[in-house]
Design a protein around this motif. Structure first.
Motif, PDB file in Angstrom:
ATOM      1  N   GLN A 196       0.701  -1.090   0.666  1.00 19.12           N
ATOM      2  CA  GLN A 196       0.403  -0.262   0.063  1.00 19.12           C
ATOM      3  C   GLN A 196       0.224   1.370  -0.430  1.00 19.12           C
ATOM      4  OE1 GLN A 196      -2.673   0.123   3.314  1.00 19.12           O
ATOM      5  NE2 GLN A 196      -4.654   1.377   1.744  1.00 19.12           N
ATOM      6  N   LYS A 210      -3.338   5.347  -1.545  1.00 20.88           N
ATOM      7  CA  LYS A 210      -3.258   4.834  -2.581  1.00 20.88           C
ATOM      8  C   LYS A 210      -4.074   3.330  -1.894  1.00 20.88           C
ATOM      9  CE  LYS A 210      -1.150   6.695  -6.381  1.00 20.88           C
ATOM     10  NZ  LYS A 210      -1.355   6.862  -7.371  1.00 20.88           N
ATOM     11  N   GLN A 211      -4.775   2.045  -2.788  1.00 25.87           N
ATOM     12  CA  GLN A 211      -5.408   1.399  -2.003  1.00 25.87           C
ATOM     13  C   GLN A 211      -4.137   0.112  -1.911  1.00 25.87           C
ATOM     14  OE1 GLN A 211      -8.936   2.820  -1.483  1.00 25.87           O
ATOM     15  NE2 GLN A 211      -9.113   0.712  -1.923  1.00 25.87           N
ATOM     16  N   GLU A 217      -2.670  -3.467  -2.410  1.00 25.38           N
ATOM     17  CA  GLU A 217      -2.726  -3.959  -3.484  1.00 25.38           C
ATOM     18  C   GLU A 217      -2.801  -5.688  -3.623  1.00 25.38           C
ATOM     19  OE1 GLU A 217      -0.843  -2.844  -7.594  1.00 25.38           O
ATOM     20  OE2 GLU A 217       0.355  -2.164  -6.420  1.00 25.38           O
TER      21      GLU A 217
END
Length: 119
Positions: free
Chosen positions: A39, A43-44, A46
């Protein structure tokens, strides 16, 4: 009872390499899948790479050919070898382990290790 502890993060120049480790106190032989997530700020989270108990691996497109996930059951450790690092790889990397049960699953997470790719 399973605890995951990541290590190996740090500062590295673009094009350099790092190897992340995830030590599992409870053992990893009974885990159906282990994985690395990351992460970045803003941001998300992933999925970066995953490996099943059968040895099948999966990678997010952005790291294919550069990262390699592996598992050493004898050492109860998961690894992520990261080569040709880019600035976009900068993130906190988390170790994840999943044990599939009959009707549900057990999901474990580490605290994360910071990777910074910068000149």
């Amino acid at each position: 009872q399973v605890q995951l502890v990541e290590s190996g993060g740090g500062l590295v120049q673009p094009g350099g390499s790092l190897r992340l480790s995830c030590a599992a106190s409870g053992g990893i032989r009974n885990m159906n899948q282990m994985a690395w997530f990351r992460q970045a700020p803003g941001k998300q989270r992933e999925l970066v790479a995953a490996i099943t108990s059968a040895g099948r691996t999966n990678y997010v497109d952005s790291v294919k050919g550069r990262f390699t996930i592996s598992r050493d059951n004898a050492k109860n450790t998961l690894y992520l070898q990261m080569n040709s690092l880019k600035a976009e790889d900068t993130a906190v990397y988390y170790c994840n382990a999943i044990r599939w049960l009959v009707t549900t699953q057990a999901d474990y997470w580490g605290q994360g290790t910071q990777v910074i790719v910068s000149s």
